[in-house]
Design a protein around this motif. Structure first.
Motif, short mmCIF file in Angstrom:
data_model
loop_
_atom_site.label_atom_id
_atom_site.label_comp_id
_atom_site.label_asym_id
_atom_site.label_seq_id
_atom_site.Cartn_x
_atom_site.Cartn_y
_atom_site.Cartn_z
N ALA A 108 -7.47 28.72 4.65
CA ALA A 108 -6.12 29.05 5.28
C ALA A 108 -5.68 30.17 4.60
O ALA A 108 -5.02 31.01 5.11
N VAL A 109 -5.90 30.11 3.14
CA VAL A 109 -5.11 31.15 2.41
C VAL A 109 -5.87 32.59 2.69
O VAL A 109 -5.39 33.68 3.14
N MET A 110 -7.29 32.62 2.79
CA MET A 110 -8.20 33.78 3.07
C MET A 110 -8.05 34.18 4.44
O MET A 110 -7.85 35.52 4.53
N SER A 111 -8.08 33.26 5.30
CA SER A 111 -7.79 33.56 6.96
C SER A 111 -6.40 34.30 7.12
O SER A 111 -6.32 35.23 7.73
N SER A 112 -5.43 33.87 6.24
CA SER A 112 -3.96 34.45 6.37
C SER A 112 -3.89 35.92 5.71
O SER A 112 -3.28 36.77 6.08
N ASN A 132 0.85 29.06 6.67
CA ASN A 132 -0.71 28.77 6.52
C ASN A 132 -1.07 28.99 5.08
O ASN A 132 -1.71 28.31 4.34
N PHE A 133 -0.59 30.10 4.67
CA PHE A 133 -1.22 30.39 3.20
C PHE A 133 -0.31 29.70 2.26
O PHE A 133 -1.11 29.25 1.36
N LEU A 188 -2.02 25.03 15.01
CA LEU A 188 -1.00 25.97 15.65
C LEU A 188 -1.49 27.50 15.37
O LEU A 188 -1.63 28.25 16.23
N ASN A 189 -1.91 27.90 14.01
CA ASN A 189 -2.13 29.03 13.44
C ASN A 189 -3.51 29.28 14.05
O ASN A 189 -3.82 30.37 14.52
N PHE A 234 -10.55 34.72 13.79
CA PHE A 234 -10.20 33.58 14.75
C PHE A 234 -11.09 32.32 14.30
O PHE A 234 -10.52 31.30 14.10
N TRP A 235 -12.22 32.75 14.23
CA TRP A 235 -13.05 31.33 13.58
C TRP A 235 -12.60 30.99 12.28
O TRP A 235 -12.72 29.55 12.12
N GLY A 236 -12.29 31.68 11.39
CA GLY A 236 -11.56 31.38 10.12
C GLY A 236 -10.42 30.14 10.33
O GLY A 236 -10.60 29.08 9.91
N PRO A 237 -9.49 30.81 11.11
CA PRO A 237 -8.18 29.59 11.05
C PRO A 237 -8.69 28.53 11.85
O PRO A 237 -8.22 27.45 11.58
N LEU A 238 -9.64 28.56 12.77
CA LEU A 238 -10.15 27.36 13.63
C LEU A 238 -10.86 26.49 12.70
O LEU A 238 -10.83 25.36 13.05
N TRP A 239 -11.70 26.88 11.92
CA TRP A 239 -12.46 25.95 10.83
C TRP A 239 -11.49 25.19 10.19
O TRP A 239 -11.84 24.09 9.40
N VAL A 240 -10.17 25.81 9.80
CA VAL A 240 -9.54 25.13 8.84
C VAL A 240 -9.20 23.62 9.40
O VAL A 240 -9.30 22.70 8.74
#
Lengths: 310, 186
Positions: free
Chosen positions: A37-41, A152-153, A115-116, A59-65
């Motif tokens: 979450a931190v890194m994708s943000s 998210n961060f 939501l993110n 997109f895939w980063g936040p989706l995996w969270v």
């Protein structure tokens, strides 16, 4: 001394083993989701979002969270002995119970990260949203993309710290009872998040960026780990040190750094001209960091239960 | 308001294990699980040996870490008498209390899943009786009573005796006191 005890409970004698691999996996996956979450943000917020353009990991980063978090929560749910009573966690708030903070924190974090993930969804995937209400929600949230990334961060940092606070609150377990443990767990979570981003990133420049971020955090983690070990050696927690060490994690992290050491000399982050061999090195080093993170959580959960206040 | 406490006079313990057995019977503690235990510690080298017999149970701490760490409020300290008890219907079986207790006084009930422990036999106290382990103790090693009552057995036992608590440095403020020395405090 010869000791005979009549009336011992297997769960606490000779050592506590209340928590097993399920809790270790929960902490690892929770930490990885938090770090991700931190890194994708960071990717979304860096350079006013320009770094995220054309990068599928944005997109895939936040989706995996939320997906990873769900699996983590599944494991902790699995560990509960009275699963049907789980609703009591949400009918109570206990300010001095880290687990209570964690339950409520995850309840808030989950919708934020979900939501993110929805608002970062590119147009070509919009058909995944089967319900009109979801499409309307995503449209309405588009102006708040930045706010969601910031939230998210913040929640990522909170959950990353929480995975350590949960254990460090136990005065009865000297191995865990260290103020450095939440920090150690946070940096471990961030390394896992950065490694995951490095693995899923398509563009070489983004891979390189997260590899560099990862190396910096891994070095920070190794420093915190040394300080943590010094704290253990000078306290009751050191009693379990002879039978336990972070050697394997040091080895994995050390090798991961060594693998990408040459890449650190590459300064131009916009460069997509890295050879395939460099990409392979980044992938392997990221995988090793993830393996190291998992080892760390498993070792932490088991070693803490070996320690006992005397 | 009573303030219940227990004194274990180790000088009188013969390690007969009657307390362990009576506790199991009274509280229907499942097989292979215990709410109280007896430690027999032998130190030194023959012929200079020293044996210590020590009963251990929930310390009903005034600052109980199990209560602080319980996320659902299932573990609580009863205001009227200070007993640390469990609302079984709220227990989620997360085992945070097991990890939090420095005395390893808890276990998971294998049939029901809740984190069970000694209650000082609060169901017997309600009826004006002593806890089962105290009532059965043949050497009168286990003593129970109200710390606020100057004439109670615990206050009398503690008067002029070296009393200790386990793991004092943990800051839990236990309510189980141990007497193991014959001499009076200086």
């Amino acid at each position: 001394m010869e000791l005979t005890v009549t009336g011992t409970n297997a769960i606490t004698s000779p050592f506590l083993h209340a928590w097993d691999w399920r809790v270790a996996l929960y902490l690892f996956l929770g930490g990885m989701a938090a770090g991700l979450a931190v890194m994708s943000s960071i990717l979304r917020l860096k350079n006013a979002g320009k770094s995220a353009e054309g990068e599928s990991a944005s997109f895939w980063g936040p989706l995996w969270v939320p997906i990873i978090l769900s699996f983590g929560m599944l494991f902790i749910f699995w560990d509960l002995d009275r699963k049907l009573n789980v609703y009591w966690l949400y009918l109570t708030f206990k300010p001095f119970s880290p687990m209570s903070w964690g339950s409520w924190g995850l309840l808030l974090f989950f919708p934020v990260c979900a939501l993110n993930a929805l608002v970062t969804m590119p147009g070509e995937y919009r058909h995944w949203l089967r319900f009109d209400v979801l499409r309307t929600l995503v449209d309405r949230l588009q102006p708040h993309k930045r706010l969601l990334a910031i939230l998210n961060f913040v929640f990522g940092i909170f959950v990353g710290l929480y995975t350590g606070v949960l254990l460090s609150a136990f005065v009865a377990r000297p191995f865990w009872h260290s103020a450095l443990l939440p920090l150690l767990c946070l940096v471990s979570a961030l390394t896992a998040g950065a490694a995951f981003m490095a693995i899923i990133a398509k563009r070489k420049a983004v891979k390189l960026f997260f590899t560099k971020v990862n190396v910096s955090i891994v070095i920070a983690e190794l420093i915190v780990m040394v300080l943590f070990s010094i704290g253990l050696a000078t306290s009751q927690g050191g009693a379990v040190m002879p039978s336990f060490s972070f050697i394997l994690e040091y080895l994995l992290y050390g090798m991961a750094i060594a693998l990408v050491a040459k890449l650190l000399l590459v300064t131009d982050e916009r460069s997509d001209a890295l050879p395939d061999r460099a990409v392979l090195l980044m992938q392997v080093s990221a995988a090793m960091v993830l393996a190291g993170g998992l080892m760390f959580r498993i070792s932490l959960v088991y070693a803490g239960q070996l320690s006992h206040l005397v | 308001m009573p303030k219940y406490a227990m004194v274990i006079d180790q000088r009188r313990c013969v390690a007969c294990m009657a307390c362990v057995v009576s506790c199991k019977k009274e509280n229907e503690v499942p097989p292979e699980h215990f709410r109280t235990r007896v430690l027999e510690m032998v130190e030194g080298e023959f012929p200079k040996l020293r044996m210590e017999l020590r009963s251990e149970l929930c310390n009903h701490c005034d600052n109980p870490p199990c209560v602080a760490n319980c996320p659902t409020g299932a573990s609580y300290k009863r205001e009227e008498d200070g007993l640390v008890l469990l609302k079984k219907y709220r227990c989620v079986g997360c085992k945070a209390c097991l990890a939090a207790c420095p005395y390893d006084a808890r276990y998971i009930n294998p049939d029901k899943g809740f984190a069970d422990k000694c209650t000082f036999c609060e169901h017997r106290i309600k009826e004006g009786k002593e806890p089962a382990c105290v009532a059965t103790c043949i050497g009168k090693s286990r003593i129970f009573g109200d710390m606020d009552d100057a004439k109670s057995p615990v206050r009398v036992a503690l008067q002029g005796a070296h009393a200790e608590v386990l793991l004092k440095h943990a800051g839990t403020q236990p309510r189980v006191y141990y007497i193991k020395k014959f001499s009076k405090p200086e």
